[in-house]
Design a protein around this motif. Structure first.
Motif, short mmCIF file in Angstrom:
data_model
loop_
_atom_site.label_atom_id
_atom_site.label_comp_id
_atom_site.label_asym_id
_atom_site.label_seq_id
_atom_site.Cartn_x
_atom_site.Cartn_y
_atom_site.Cartn_z
N TRP A 18 1.21 -1.43 -0.24
CA TRP A 18 0.07 0.13 -0.02
C TRP A 18 0.87 1.51 -0.06
O TRP A 18 -0.21 2.55 0.56
N ASP A 98 -5.46 2.24 0.77
CA ASP A 98 -5.28 1.78 2.31
C ASP A 98 -5.01 0.88 2.45
O ASP A 98 -4.34 -0.43 2.14
N SER A 132 -8.93 12.78 1.80
CA SER A 132 -8.49 11.42 2.29
C SER A 132 -8.56 11.70 3.05
O SER A 132 -9.84 12.32 4.49
N LEU A 134 -9.88 8.30 7.01
CA LEU A 134 -9.23 7.15 7.59
C LEU A 134 -10.29 6.64 8.33
O LEU A 134 -11.11 7.01 8.73
N TYR A 135 -10.41 5.20 8.96
CA TYR A 135 -11.00 4.60 9.93
C TYR A 135 -10.04 4.82 11.05
O TYR A 135 -8.73 4.81 11.39
N THR A 157 -16.42 -2.43 6.98
CA THR A 157 -16.03 -0.97 6.84
C THR A 157 -17.70 -0.55 7.27
O THR A 157 -17.17 0.52 7.64
N ARG A 162 -15.71 6.89 10.09
CA ARG A 162 -14.70 6.93 8.82
C ARG A 162 -14.41 8.98 9.38
O ARG A 162 -15.26 9.76 9.71
N CYS A 182 -5.52 4.99 4.95
CA CYS A 182 -6.61 5.04 4.12
C CYS A 182 -5.80 6.10 3.19
O CYS A 182 -5.11 6.57 3.55
#
Length: 347
Positions: A18, A98, A132, A134-135, A157, A162, A182
């Motif tokens: 990634w 990701d 952009s 991220l989790y 997900t 998020r 991500c």
């Protein structure tokens, strides 16, 4: 240079499926065609230990250097608590794609299952392309049974929180919190010194060897904290020319400083090593007790031994931003004194 001085390190880059192309330019290194995802800036993890690049310890790995002078480098309390081992690992991470949905175990589980330290961590966003995200954490409460079903059908997900991000955003990720960086994000990471990660979901993609990457569904189920929080993003006040408190956790403390002129840092009181990551703008670090100097370039990091943690940071090109990570033994000592006082006065 004295025999105790701020340590600089050789590049320690990791190619991953990634990874992207920003870390080499960020560090001023020649570009390559490999997808570099991580720069392990200061590491005493045996599988990828940092190698000192300056002074009398040049060419030595950080584990052996710390083992030679543990109290002076780590600090007396840190050396005692962590058996003469550096308890933190810091990285720069470039996510072109990701990362897997993952979770880390706490100290008890990591010791039981792997004989290693647990892994709580934090992220400081350096750069993020528009949109952009991220989790971090769950957005709704689910059961362990639903978790397993969603891993099986690829919908996990849908129940994760998020977060769109911008430079300067901070997230603290205690062990047990589900998370994933991500695509489009460049960040600094401070974590406990551990390489234990449980992958929950990896988008059914192959690894660098062309084979599916291993998942750890059962171990992750044991590690996961399913609690839903109101806010996952860390709120902090950012002011120029001061050490802004960002994270104060049981495992590490983080300060961010953006300075336009010489800035004095006297951290002797913490009885801890200091890891300083240069986020923006080259700077010079001058130790007050010895006069030793190093140049800390943008995209690089230094470990300043506890015994000499009284120094000045001097921007070389107008403005610098650094992130400091350390262990706050000063507050720990105060807490112990208060506890002892309450115990005595209530007997």
């Amino acid at each position: 240079m004295s025999d105790l001085y701020p340590l600089l390190f050789e590049p320690n880059l990791h190619s991953v499926v990634w990874g992207g192309s920003r870390l080499r330019p960020f560090k001023g290194l020649e570009a390559s065609g490999e997808p570099v995802g991580e720069s392990w800036e200061v590491s005493a993890v045996p599988s990828s230990a940092s190698v000192v690049s300056n002074g009398s310890w040049a060419g030595r790995d950080l584990i052996s250097v710390v083992g030679e002078r543990p109290v002076e480098i780590l600090g007396e309390r840190v050396a005692k608590q962590y058996s003469n081992r550096l308890p933190l690992l810091v990285k720069f991470i470039d996510a072109e794609k990701d990362l897997s949905i993952q979770v880390h175990p706490d100290d008890e589980m990591a010791q039981r299952e792997h004989g290693k330290m647990g892994k709580s961590e934090m992220w400081y966003i350096i750069d993020a392309r528009p949109g952009s995200f991220l989790y971090a954490g769950f957005k709704e409460r689910i059961t362990p049974y639903e978790y397993r079903k969603r891993v099986e059908d690829g919908t996990v997900t849908e129940v994760l929180a998020r977060h769109e991000v911008k430079p300067g955003d901070v997230f603290y990720l205690p062990a047990g919190r589900v998370h994933a960086i991500c695509g489009g994000i460049l960040l600094a990471e401070v974590q406990q010194s551990s390489d234990v990660t449980y992958r929950i979901f990896d988008y059914n993609r192959p690894g660098m060897d062309g084979k599916p990457r291993e998942l750890h569904t059962d171990l992750a189920a044991q590690a996961l904290d399913f609690k839903v929080e109101d806010e996952y993003r860390t709120q902090y006040v950012s002011q120029n020319n001061r050490a802004n408190p960002v994270i104060d956790s049981p495992f590490f403390n983080v300060r961010v400083i953006e300075m336009e002129g010489a800035f004095h840092r006297n951290l002797i009181k913490y009885d801890s090593f200091i890891i300083s990551m240069c986020i923006k703008g080259d700077c010079k670090i001058r130790v007050r007790s010895t006069g030793d100097e190093i140049v800390l370039k943008e995209g690089w990091s230094t470990l300043i031994p506890a015994a000499i943690a009284d120094y000045d940071v001097i921007p070389l090109h107008g403005k610098s931003r650094v992130l400091d990570a350390f262990i706050n033994n000063k507050d720990l000592s105060l807490g112990r004194m208060i506890t002892r006082f309450l115990h005595v006065t209530t007997k």
